[in-house]
Structures are given as C-alpha cells and as structure tokens.
Write an enzyme that holds these catalytic residues in place. Structure first.
Site, PDB file in Angstrom:
ATOM      1  N   ASP A   1       0.865  -1.179   0.000  1.00  0.00           N
ATOM      2  CA  ASP A   1       0.000   0.000   0.000  1.00  0.00           C
ATOM      3  C   ASP A   1       0.899   1.225   0.000  1.00  0.00           C
ATOM      4  OD1 ASP A   1      -2.381  -1.449   0.074  1.00  0.00           O
ATOM      5  OD2 ASP A   1      -2.474  -1.442   2.259  1.00  0.00           O
TER       6      ASP A   1
ATOM      7  N   ASP B   1      -6.910  -1.457  -4.558  1.00  0.00           N
ATOM      8  CA  ASP B   1      -8.003  -1.133  -3.638  1.00  0.00           C
ATOM      9  C   ASP B   1      -8.937  -0.093  -4.251  1.00  0.00           C
ATOM     10  OD1 ASP B   1      -6.750  -2.800  -1.769  1.00  0.00           O
ATOM     11  OD2 ASP B   1      -5.678  -1.126  -0.844  1.00  0.00           O
TER      12      ASP B   1
END
Length: 150
Positions: free
Chosen positions: A108, A122
């Site tokens: 991330d 995401d």
C-alpha cells in the site's frame, strides 16, 4: 474481450505503481497537497483496514473464489456496466492476490490521512463495488442476466 483488457490494464497499472512505491517511498515518503496526501510504503499483511492481519492463506483462498465467481459473472451478464464493474473488481483483486502470493503481503502506498493507506488495486475494487451497488439499487439487479433482444 474488452473486459479482459480492463482486467489486465488494472492489474498492470497496479503492479507498476506498487513497484515505484517500493523503489522510491520505502525510506522517504513524499508529502503532497500540504500533507493531506502522502505517498509512502506500507506492507499490509491483512485485508482492508488491515483487518485479519496475518491470515494470508484465508485471503488467498477467498480472493481466488471471488475472482473465479466474478469472471463467471462477466461471462454470464448481459449488461456492459455490470461487466465493467466486475472487471474493475477482478483486476484489483488479482493485483492484491499477486502481492500476497509473491511477497506475502500487499504493498500500500497512497495515504490520505483520514482513511487507511491503500493502493490502486483497492481503488479499482472500491470503484467497481460502488458502481455495482449503484446499479443494483437503481435497477434492482434485473440487468444482470436479461437476454438481449434480437
């Protein structure tokens, strides 16, 4: 055919941006927009919001089942918007699944401070789910399998 291109494009874009994050943001996050947005490197060993951290095998199995089901839905659905939403979700899911299998965690790197750090996979998954939810609420899901008129 176009939906497989969408899936591959979202996967490739996700992986390219994660590779850049690993190369440039591990030791030196970049603050943008007065610190509202940061590009930073995070290893996520859980799911969304880091829930069920350390349950790698669970996420791999669930992801594979979800991907197979949504690919079936792309094939069976007659609505282009439904197929598009499924394609976004599948592309994002494959991106995060790839990370989990190859690295043992998901990379991330997008930090908007008010929500947990996330990645493009995401973003695509969320966009696909929001579109799917909107379509189901608007149409009641009827467009999923209606036969096209000749």
């Amino acid at each position: 055919m176009v939906y497989w291109i969408i899936i591959m494009s979202t996967f490739v874009l996700d992986q390219l941006t994660k590779a850049r994050a690993e190369k440039f943001f591990v030791d030196s996050p970049v603050n943008l927009l007065g610190g509202i947005l940061s590009l930073t490197y995070v290893q996520n060993r859980g799911g969304a919001f880091s829930i069920l951290e350390g349950k790698r095998r669970f996420f791999i199995i669930v992801s594979i089942i979800l991907i197979l089901f949504l690919c079936y839905m792309i094939f069976k659905s007659t609505s282009n918007l439904y197929k598009f939403s499924f394609s976004l979700i599948v592309g994002g899911a494959i991106g995060n699944l790839f990370d989990r299998i190859v690295k043992g965690y998901v990379v991330d790197f997008i930090d908007i401070k008010v929500i947990p750090v996330f990645n493009l996979a995401d973003f695509f998954i969320t966009g696909g789910v929001l579109l799917l939810t909107f379509l189901i609420l608007k149409e009641g899901g009827e467009e999923l399998f209606l036969k096209k008129k000749p």
